[in-house]
Design an enzyme around this catalytic site. Structure first.
Site, PDB file in Angstrom:
ATOM      1  N   SER A  64     -27.911  35.469  24.873  1.00  0.00           N
ATOM      2  CA  SER A  64     -27.164  34.240  25.162  1.00  0.00           C
ATOM      3  C   SER A  64     -26.176  33.866  24.062  1.00  0.00           C
ATOM      4  O   SER A  64     -25.375  32.951  24.241  1.00  0.00           O
ATOM      5  CB  SER A  64     -28.103  33.078  25.472  1.00  0.00           C
ATOM      6  N   THR A 101     -34.217  36.780  25.270  1.00  0.00           N
ATOM      7  CA  THR A 101     -35.414  37.446  24.744  1.00  0.00           C
ATOM      8  C   THR A 101     -36.466  37.678  25.814  1.00  0.00           C
ATOM      9  O   THR A 101     -37.160  38.700  25.808  1.00  0.00           O
ATOM     10  CB  THR A 101     -36.020  36.593  23.602  1.00  0.00           C
ATOM     11  N   THR A 124     -23.307  12.111  15.644  1.00  0.00           N
ATOM     12  CA  THR A 124     -23.986  12.219  14.357  1.00  0.00           C
ATOM     13  C   THR A 124     -24.562  13.619  14.122  1.00  0.00           C
ATOM     14  O   THR A 124     -24.956  14.303  15.068  1.00  0.00           O
ATOM     15  CB  THR A 124     -25.115  11.187  14.220  1.00  0.00           C
ATOM     16  N   ASP A 179     -30.855  30.759  22.423  1.00  0.00           N
ATOM     17  CA  ASP A 179     -29.841  30.369  21.434  1.00  0.00           C
ATOM     18  C   ASP A 179     -28.807  29.376  21.964  1.00  0.00           C
ATOM     19  O   ASP A 179     -28.423  28.444  21.270  1.00  0.00           O
ATOM     20  CB  ASP A 179     -29.132  31.621  20.888  1.00  0.00           C
ATOM     21  N   CYS A 226     -27.287  13.917  12.576  1.00  0.00           N
ATOM     22  CA  CYS A 226     -28.738  13.707  12.623  1.00  0.00           C
ATOM     23  C   CYS A 226     -29.287  14.176  13.968  1.00  0.00           C
ATOM     24  O   CYS A 226     -28.617  14.037  14.997  1.00  0.00           O
ATOM     25  CB  CYS A 226     -29.085  12.234  12.469  1.00  0.00           C
ATOM     26  N   THR A 252     -31.995  20.086  22.518  1.00  0.00           N
ATOM     27  CA  THR A 252     -31.450  20.861  21.404  1.00  0.00           C
ATOM     28  C   THR A 252     -32.480  21.916  21.014  1.00  0.00           C
ATOM     29  O   THR A 252     -33.680  21.636  21.053  1.00  0.00           O
ATOM     30  CB  THR A 252     -31.203  19.923  20.191  1.00  0.00           C
TER      31      THR A 252
HETATM   32  N1  ASP Z   1     -30.757  35.845  20.948  1.00  0.00           N
HETATM   33  C1  ASP Z   1     -31.637  35.489  22.050  1.00  0.00           C
HETATM   34  C2  ASP Z   1     -30.791  34.844  23.112  1.00  0.00           C
HETATM   35  O1  ASP Z   1     -30.418  33.712  22.980  1.00  0.00           O
HETATM   36  C3  ASP Z   1     -32.712  34.584  21.577  1.00  0.00           C
HETATM   37  C4  ASP Z   1     -33.691  34.138  22.634  1.00  0.00           C
HETATM   38  O2  ASP Z   1     -33.567  34.364  23.810  1.00  0.00           O
HETATM   39  O3  ASP Z   1     -34.672  33.476  22.223  1.00  0.00           O
HETATM   40  O4  ASP Z   1     -30.475  35.482  24.094  1.00  0.00           O
END
Ligand code: ASP
Length: 347
Positions: A62, A17, A281, A94, A283, A170
């Site tokens: 990504s 993005t 997990t 992502d 979680c 994460t």
């Molecule tokens: N779909 C985009 C990517 O992972 C989302 C981002 O960059 O925030 O390339």
């Protein structure tokens, strides 16, 4: 924060993005080239750094990330390792945590910063978070410690107001500027009015070996996520996926799974066929404690190995890395019980 006189940094622009612009016909965002991205951040020049760049051709969303792309990133870092003080990887959010985890395993004996960042809004938008993330990532990559060595000597994710260990991180939010977190490991740095490094949390090599880049990852691994209603036929079908060598089993709570005979039987059969089953997990916080409940205990008795407090991103890429080294099952099991790059707390 101290930096060298004139730090030399390499930006590896993969897409995401941060560099996207709107397609005038479909109005969907699509990755654009580096000149567009950097033209939107004239402040980069004010840093006074020597910055070069290379870019994926074409830059990608990504979600299209692949093992070949990871190999290309690792190769670029290897080829330019001696030419630069640090590396900044611009990447979509992502799969950023998967990339950070994979690179951490691929870059053995890393002693320079590899800072991965991106943004939630494209850099050309008025309210973008991309400009700040890019500038801060460059500053973090240029930072040196009291010993004159790079402050960061590992793969890390810089996002919004934190720097996280890459293989502990994460993606937590699809629409918040604070998109990343490492739930089982503290921040490496806090980004406020100044950049405050938490020195006791930083990774340091204990040997003096030169950088060793592992370019072969083995994709013969899958995730199986538990949910009430999973039936024997589905589970056996997944465990019989052709050519798989490893399964990351995403279990409940402290590493628990159904204690039904059919479930344990299917898992045991897979283990006996030589498949490595690694328990992590579902979680976001905490880890596997397979001695706490009977339901976790039965899993380890069936030959499932504990992933402790590893993220699922670190778990799957660690398996790809270990199988990519060509290790046999016993050696893979041994390495899973070791902390290789700060990815796991093994008590
Ligand atoms: N779909 C985009 C990517 O992972 C989302 C981002 O960059 O925030 O390339």
């Amino acid at each position: 924060m101290t930096t060298k006189q004139r730090p030399r940094l390499l930006i590896i622009y993969t897409g995401g993005t941060i560099g996207m612009i709107e397609n005038p016909v479909t109005h969907a965002l699509q990755p654009f080239d580096f000149s567009h991205l950097i033209d939107n951040v004239p402040k980069v020049k004010m840093l006074g750094y020597d910055i070069d760049h290379i870019q994926f051709n074409p830059p990608i969303d990504s979600s299209n990330m692949s093992l070949e792309h990871w190999r290309d990133m690792a190769t670029a870092i290897e080829q330019h390792y001696d030419d630069y003080d640090g590396f900044v990887v611009l990447h979509g959010t992502d799969t950023m945590s998967f990339t950070a985890s994979a690179l951490s395993f691929m870059l053995e004996n890393l002693r320079k910063p590899v800072i991965i960042t991106g943004s939630q809004l494209p850099i050309g938008e008025v309210r973008t978070d991309g400009e700040e993330n890019l500038i801060t990532a460059l500053q973090v990559a240029a930072a040196i410690g009291r010993d004159g060595e790079p402050m960061i000597q590992e793969v890390a994710i810089l996002f919004n107001d934190s720097l996280w260990r890459g293989n502990r991180s994460t993606k937590m939010s699809a629409d918040n500027f604070n998109a990343f977190k490492s739930n089982n490991y503290p921040e490496l740095a806090r980004i406020g009015l100044s950049i405050t490094f938490m020195e006791k949390n930083l990774y340091r090599q204990t040997n003096n070996e030169p950088l060793k880049v592992h370019k072969v990852l083995d994709p013969s691994v899958i995730f199986i996520e538990l949910y009430p209603g999973l039936c024997e036929a589905t589970l056996r079908h997944m465990l019989n996926t052709p050519y798989i060598k490893g399964v990351v089993l995403k279990t409940y709570g402290a590493g628990n799974a159904p204690s039904d005979a059919w479930f344990i039987g299917a898992i045991r059969d897979a283990v006996e066929r030589g498949i490595v089953v690694l328990n992590v997990t579902q979680c976001v916080n905490g880890g596997v404690n397979d001695t706490l409940y009977e339901t976790g205990n039965t899993l380890s008795a069936a030959g499932v190995v504990s992933g402790h407090d590893m993220t699922s991103e670190a778990a799957i890429t660690k398996l790809m890395f270990l199988f990519g080294l060509g290790l046999d099952r016993d050696a893979v099991l041994r390495e899973l019980n070791r902390d290789l790059r700060g990815e796991v707390s093994i008590l």
